[in-house]
Design a protein around this motif. Structure first.
Motif, PDB file in Angstrom:
ATOM      1  N   ASN A 247      -4.948   8.208  -1.310  1.00  0.00           N
ATOM      2  CA  ASN A 247      -4.043   7.367  -0.550  1.00  0.00           C
ATOM      3  C   ASN A 247      -3.252   8.261   0.394  1.00  0.00           C
ATOM      4  N   LEU A 248      -3.125   7.828   1.639  1.00  0.00           N
ATOM      5  CA  LEU A 248      -2.364   8.598   2.614  1.00  0.00           C
ATOM      6  C   LEU A 248      -0.884   8.230   2.487  1.00  0.00           C
ATOM      7  N   VAL A 249      -0.182   9.043   1.737  1.00  0.00           N
ATOM      8  CA  VAL A 249       1.240   8.826   1.469  1.00  0.00           C
ATOM      9  C   VAL A 249       2.052   8.995   2.751  1.00  0.00           C
TER      10      VAL A 249
ATOM     11  N   LYS B  95      -2.753  11.757  -1.564  1.00  0.00           N
ATOM     12  CA  LYS B  95      -2.712  11.845  -3.027  1.00  0.00           C
ATOM     13  C   LYS B  95      -3.975  11.193  -3.573  1.00  0.00           C
ATOM     14  N   HIS B  96      -4.747  11.966  -4.329  1.00  0.00           N
ATOM     15  CA  HIS B  96      -6.002  11.453  -4.886  1.00  0.00           C
ATOM     16  C   HIS B  96      -5.715  10.489  -6.025  1.00  0.00           C
ATOM     17  N   ILE B  97      -6.353   9.316  -5.958  1.00  0.00           N
ATOM     18  CA  ILE B  97      -6.065   8.246  -6.903  1.00  0.00           C
ATOM     19  C   ILE B  97      -7.274   7.808  -7.722  1.00  0.00           C
ATOM     20  N   ALA B  98      -8.453   8.333  -7.420  1.00  0.00           N
ATOM     21  CA  ALA B  98      -9.652   7.979  -8.185  1.00  0.00           C
ATOM     22  C   ALA B  98     -10.782   8.918  -7.798  1.00  0.00           C
ATOM     23  N   THR B  99     -11.775   8.980  -8.660  1.00  0.00           N
ATOM     24  CA  THR B  99     -13.039   9.584  -8.268  1.00  0.00           C
ATOM     25  C   THR B  99     -14.005   8.432  -8.013  1.00  0.00           C
ATOM     26  N   ILE B 100     -15.084   8.745  -7.337  1.00  0.00           N
ATOM     27  CA  ILE B 100     -16.070   7.732  -6.986  1.00  0.00           C
ATOM     28  C   ILE B 100     -17.410   8.158  -7.571  1.00  0.00           C
ATOM     29  N   ARG B 101     -18.006   7.276  -8.344  1.00  0.00           N
ATOM     30  CA  ARG B 101     -19.312   7.557  -8.943  1.00  0.00           C
ATOM     31  C   ARG B 101     -20.399   7.499  -7.869  1.00  0.00           C
ATOM     32  N   ALA B 102     -21.565   8.026  -8.193  1.00  0.00           N
ATOM     33  CA  ALA B 102     -22.692   8.038  -7.252  1.00  0.00           C
ATOM     34  C   ALA B 102     -23.055   6.632  -6.785  1.00  0.00           C
ATOM     35  N   ASP B 103     -22.818   5.607  -7.630  1.00  0.00           N
ATOM     36  CA  ASP B 103     -23.147   4.232  -7.236  1.00  0.00           C
ATOM     37  C   ASP B 103     -22.041   3.578  -6.399  1.00  0.00           C
ATOM     38  N   GLY B 104     -20.970   4.334  -6.110  1.00  0.00           N
ATOM     39  CA  GLY B 104     -19.900   3.835  -5.255  1.00  0.00           C
ATOM     40  C   GLY B 104     -18.740   3.190  -5.997  1.00  0.00           C
ATOM     41  N   THR B 105     -18.849   3.024  -7.313  1.00  0.00           N
ATOM     42  CA  THR B 105     -17.748   2.422  -8.070  1.00  0.00           C
ATOM     43  C   THR B 105     -16.666   3.460  -8.340  1.00  0.00           C
ATOM     44  N   LEU B 106     -15.442   2.963  -8.471  1.00  0.00           N
ATOM     45  CA  LEU B 106     -14.297   3.837  -8.721  1.00  0.00           C
ATOM     46  C   LEU B 106     -14.201   4.181 -10.203  1.00  0.00           C
ATOM     47  N   ASP B 107     -13.747   5.390 -10.475  1.00  0.00           N
ATOM     48  CA  ASP B 107     -13.534   5.868 -11.844  1.00  0.00           C
ATOM     49  C   ASP B 107     -12.112   6.395 -11.934  1.00  0.00           C
TER      50      ASP B 107
END
Length: 146
Positions: A63-65, A76-88
């Protein structure tokens, strides 16, 4: 969290450095020096979420604070993204990444821009930034000065 700092002086005005750093095509060009095939999806505006991606491998979402054109960005990083594009947001890997911040400060003096990158991250990710940012900044400088 571990605080890492990287600084480079670029013989170009801060608008040119900003534009070169953030325009999609030139972003891919300079970031390739350290993170080949990386790109982003999103808009560089305060409050927006932006995805940093590697084809077929996922990535991260931040997120661009703060985003003050030609002057300063705080992401600020708020999630990782899986190879299938879903958020983790729940795996151990993701929990170790969430909360990482990156700031970019652009200071111009006498037609030259000092770009300062400050990263605050888990010690688990320190190696990735220490290995990547110096080469990426060197490549950004080359592109801005040509």
């Amino acid at each position: 969290m571990k605080k890492l700092e990287f600084t480079i002086e670029i013989n170009a005005g801060k608008k040119k450095v900003w534009d070169t750093m953030l325009q999609p095509d030139s972003y891919r060009e300079w970031v390739r020096a350290s993170w080949p095939d990386s790109y982003y999806d999103g808009t560089w505006k305060k409050g927006e979420d932006i995805r940093f991606l590697l084809p077929g491998r996922g990535g991260t979402m931040a997120n661009l604070v703060e985003c003050n054109p030609h002057d300063f960005i705080l992401a600020k990083h708020i999630a990782t993204i899986r190879a299938d594009g879903t958020l983790d947001r729940n795996s151990e890997n993701s929990k170790g990444w969430i909360g990482t911040t990156e700031s970019y400060t652009f200071i111009e003096k006498d037609g030259k821009t000092t770009l300062k990158v400050v990263v605050e991250t888990s010690p688990d990710w320190e190696y990735m930034f220490n290995d990547g940012w110096p080469g990426a900044l060197k490549r950004l400088k080359e592109i801005c000065e040509r």
